[in-house]
Design an enzyme around this catalytic site. Structure first.
Site, PDB file in Angstrom:
ATOM      1  N   ARG A   1      23.021  12.211 -16.530  1.00 44.61           N
ATOM      2  CA  ARG A   1      21.747  12.333 -15.829  1.00 44.61           C
ATOM      3  C   ARG A   1      22.617  11.351 -15.091  1.00 44.61           C
ATOM      4  O   ARG A   1      23.392  11.055 -14.772  1.00 44.61           O
ATOM      5  CB  ARG A   1      21.136  10.861 -17.009  1.00 44.61           C
ATOM      6  CG  ARG A   1      20.444  11.481 -18.001  1.00 44.61           C
ATOM      7  CD  ARG A   1      19.881  10.854 -19.214  1.00 44.61           C
ATOM      8  NE  ARG A   1      19.217  11.455 -20.132  1.00 44.61           N
ATOM      9  CZ  ARG A   1      19.905  11.397 -21.350  1.00 44.61           C
ATOM     10  NH1 ARG A   1      21.078  10.794 -21.684  1.00 44.61           N
ATOM     11  NH2 ARG A   1      19.084  12.012 -22.560  1.00 44.61           N
TER      12      ARG A   1
ATOM     13  N   LYS B   1      21.699   6.954 -23.171  1.00 51.30           N
ATOM     14  CA  LYS B   1      20.459   5.802 -23.244  1.00 51.30           C
ATOM     15  C   LYS B   1      20.561   5.057 -24.542  1.00 51.30           C
ATOM     16  O   LYS B   1      21.697   5.730 -25.549  1.00 51.30           O
ATOM     17  CB  LYS B   1      19.286   6.503 -23.650  1.00 51.30           C
ATOM     18  CG  LYS B   1      19.179   7.735 -22.312  1.00 51.30           C
ATOM     19  CD  LYS B   1      17.451   7.872 -22.570  1.00 51.30           C
ATOM     20  CE  LYS B   1      17.152   9.012 -21.063  1.00 51.30           C
ATOM     21  NZ  LYS B   1      15.509   9.365 -21.130  1.00 51.30           N
TER      22      LYS B   1
ATOM     23  N   HIS C   1      17.510  15.229 -11.649  1.00 50.96           N
ATOM     24  CA  HIS C   1      18.031  15.998 -13.356  1.00 50.96           C
ATOM     25  C   HIS C   1      17.248  17.436 -13.037  1.00 50.96           C
ATOM     26  O   HIS C   1      17.522  18.354 -14.190  1.00 50.96           O
ATOM     27  CB  HIS C   1      16.099  15.043 -13.283  1.00 50.96           C
ATOM     28  CG  HIS C   1      15.918  14.655 -15.039  1.00 50.96           C
ATOM     29  ND1 HIS C   1      16.899  14.087 -15.468  1.00 50.96           N
ATOM     30  CD2 HIS C   1      15.836  15.302 -16.208  1.00 50.96           C
ATOM     31  CE1 HIS C   1      17.059  13.209 -17.265  1.00 50.96           C
ATOM     32  NE2 HIS C   1      15.854  14.597 -17.178  1.00 50.96           N
TER      33      HIS C   1
ATOM     34  N   ARG D   1      19.731  19.301 -14.497  1.00 49.86           N
ATOM     35  CA  ARG D   1      20.247  19.142 -16.369  1.00 49.86           C
ATOM     36  C   ARG D   1      19.279  20.327 -16.812  1.00 49.86           C
ATOM     37  O   ARG D   1      19.392  20.892 -17.744  1.00 49.86           O
ATOM     38  CB  ARG D   1      19.472  17.639 -16.494  1.00 49.86           C
ATOM     39  CG  ARG D   1      19.958  17.771 -18.157  1.00 49.86           C
ATOM     40  CD  ARG D   1      19.197  16.363 -18.146  1.00 49.86           C
ATOM     41  NE  ARG D   1      19.229  15.354 -19.544  1.00 49.86           N
ATOM     42  CZ  ARG D   1      20.216  14.819 -20.543  1.00 49.86           C
ATOM     43  NH1 ARG D   1      21.530  14.843 -19.742  1.00 49.86           N
ATOM     44  NH2 ARG D   1      20.012  14.600 -21.049  1.00 49.86           N
TER      45      ARG D   1
ATOM     46  N   HIS E   1      20.541  14.334 -26.193  1.00 48.84           N
ATOM     47  CA  HIS E   1      19.109  14.551 -26.507  1.00 48.84           C
ATOM     48  C   HIS E   1      19.100  13.919 -28.314  1.00 48.84           C
ATOM     49  O   HIS E   1      19.302  14.101 -28.999  1.00 48.84           O
ATOM     50  CB  HIS E   1      18.339  15.847 -26.815  1.00 48.84           C
ATOM     51  CG  HIS E   1      17.967  16.149 -25.467  1.00 48.84           C
ATOM     52  ND1 HIS E   1      17.767  18.020 -25.150  1.00 48.84           N
ATOM     53  CD2 HIS E   1      18.022  15.450 -23.965  1.00 48.84           C
ATOM     54  CE1 HIS E   1      17.254  17.472 -24.602  1.00 48.84           C
ATOM     55  NE2 HIS E   1      17.575  16.190 -23.594  1.00 48.84           N
TER      56      HIS E   1
ATOM     57  N   TYR F   1      12.215  23.134 -23.394  1.00 52.08           N
ATOM     58  CA  TYR F   1      12.576  24.496 -22.548  1.00 52.08           C
ATOM     59  C   TYR F   1      12.384  25.837 -23.349  1.00 52.08           C
ATOM     60  O   TYR F   1      13.228  26.940 -23.084  1.00 52.08           O
ATOM     61  CB  TYR F   1      14.516  24.012 -23.299  1.00 52.08           C
ATOM     62  CG  TYR F   1      14.736  23.291 -21.900  1.00 52.08           C
ATOM     63  CD1 TYR F   1      14.835  23.248 -20.995  1.00 52.08           C
ATOM     64  CD2 TYR F   1      15.299  21.877 -22.349  1.00 52.08           C
ATOM     65  CE1 TYR F   1      14.857  22.473 -19.783  1.00 52.08           C
ATOM     66  CE2 TYR F   1      15.447  20.841 -21.851  1.00 52.08           C
ATOM     67  CZ  TYR F   1      15.595  20.751 -20.582  1.00 52.08           C
ATOM     68  OH  TYR F   1      15.769  19.604 -19.999  1.00 52.08           O
TER      69      TYR F   1
END
Length: 412
Positions: free
Chosen positions: A262, A286, A357, A360, A383, A392
């Site tokens: 990111r 995150k 992004h 990614r 994730h 995806y």
């Protein structure tokens, strides 16, 4: 008699006034931030002039705050020809004095926070220190919470115990139609977080988070907008790696393309996050997550080239630094997005989006098409929830067609 403050700055006389003892330290600080010699001279001279003005007006060091800088600039414009950058130079001096605890906490003297701001600041501290949320998440949550409290209490005292489900529903009903769908969903998430926080503190007896309406939305409404491999190759080939900025931007773009980081993760990388012996990179994701990733050879070479030949001298531990003064690390993800946007424009590439992004999404899409499982993709991208990666599954249409069962009876 001339007075040398710094190797590149000579004053016509020694500094006087309450700031005299700190002029040299200020000059060193400015020099370390990478400002040009001309800018350094201007900032040191205005600091010395400001110190003499403070002495004449009988203002001691601990009493200095921004209003004095404004008063001095008004005085200066009447006696000295003003220069572009005088105001910015003086504000940097004030900031230097504040950071070094040489003056009172002038940021608090400017204006006391309103009741809503006090509650919002406490919530922000909770998100950062207790929940360990990423800075970008906090920045997105806080404005919605502040707007909600202002809607309920205005400028008056904030009595969280008086909140009810009707307050929450009315606020969402008024705000949601004005927002983009993603923003509306973010608003409801922020409100649930804040109302959970008030219940955790005991400010509310009921868990009002359950009263936040759900914003209608189809799950995974669109396919991720991924930059194709040929455009990535074209973009990387367009970077001029003979310049310091080019070395930096090439390394950043490779990190985005090869590891799918990111933008905020790239901006926050520090020198200690690179393990050159084992070839691994420690990524700060995150919610305080740490994700260890193998460092591809080409990415490692690009980063080493930047660190050896392109990175300016700085005390900052950030890997990637600004090219212009002040020489510091990037403030956040927006700087990385800006590098991507300008690189695409220079290369004349019409990419799916202008942000970081898309790299990614591009990496995940290519991994899927080469047989990687959704679990492997989610692990690389960091994730936390498997559902995040399932988007995806909509990407590789050709692969999905091979799984289609023939229609009974064949085609007619």
């Amino acid at each position: 008699m001339k007075y040398i403050v710094h190797d590149q700055v000579v004053l016509s006389r020694p500094p006087e006034g309450p700031l005299a003892a700190h002029i040299v330290s200020f000059a060193n600080s400015i020099s370390e931030q990478g400002y040009s010699a001309q800018s350094l001279k201007q900032q040191v001279r205005i600091a010395a002039d400001f110190s003499r003005w403070l002495e004449r007006t009988e203002i001691d060091l601990r009493s200095v705050y921004p209003e004095h800088a404004i008063r001095y600039l008004r005085y200066r414009v009447r006696h000295v020809r003003p220069c572009h950058g005088d105001r910015a130079a003086l504000l940097r001096l004030i900031d230097f004095l504040g950071r070094n605890c040489l003056i009172a906490d002038w940021k608090m003297l400017v204006r006391l926070p309103t009741p809503v701001e006090s509650v919002t600041q406490a919530y922000e501290t909770y998100l950062r220190e207790v929940r360990a949320l990423a800075g970008a998440t906090i920045v997105h949550y806080v404005p919605f919470v502040k707007a909600f409290l202002e809607d309920c209490f205005g400028d008056g005292r904030v009595r969280l115990s008086r909140l009810c489900a009707g307050d929450v529903v009315r606020f969402v009903q008024r705000q949601a139609p004005r927002l983009h769908l993603k923003q509306a969903k973010l608003m409801t998430t922020a409100l649930r977080s804040f109302l959970g926080y008030t219940c955790y503190r005991g400010d509310t007896t009921l868990d009002l988070a359950a009263a936040v309406p759900v914003v209608a939305n189809w799950s995974m409404p669109s396919i991720p907008r991924a930059i194709p491999p040929e455009q990535i190759r074209q973009l990387l080939a367009s970077i001029d790696r003979q310049t310091m900025v080019g070395l930096r931007d090439y390394a950043i773009l490779l990190l985005l393309a090869r590891l799918g980081l990111r933008a905020g993760e790239v901006a926050s990388l520090e020198l200690d996050d690179i393990d050159w012996n084992t070839g691994h990179l420690n990524v700060h994701g995150k919610s305080g997550q740490h994700n260890g990733l193998p460092l591809p050879t080409d990415v490692g070479r690009a980063m080493a080239a930047y660190l050896q030949h392109g990175r300016p001298h700085s005390s900052s531990r950030r890997v990637f630094l600004r090219a212009m003064a002040p020489i510091t690390g990037f403030r956040g993800a927006c700087a990385i997005d800006s590098i991507v946007r300008h690189s695409l424009q220079r290369a004349g590439i019409d990419a799916p989006t202008t942000g970081a992004h898309q790299f990614r999404h591009g990496l995940a899409t290519e991994m899927l098409r080469h047989g990687a499982s959704l679990g492997e993709i989610g692990e690389l991208l960091g994730h936390r929830h498997p559902q995040t990666t399932t988007i995806y599954a909509k990407v590789d249409i050709e692969a999905l067609r091979t799984l289609a069962v023939p229609w009974p009876g064949g085609m007619r």
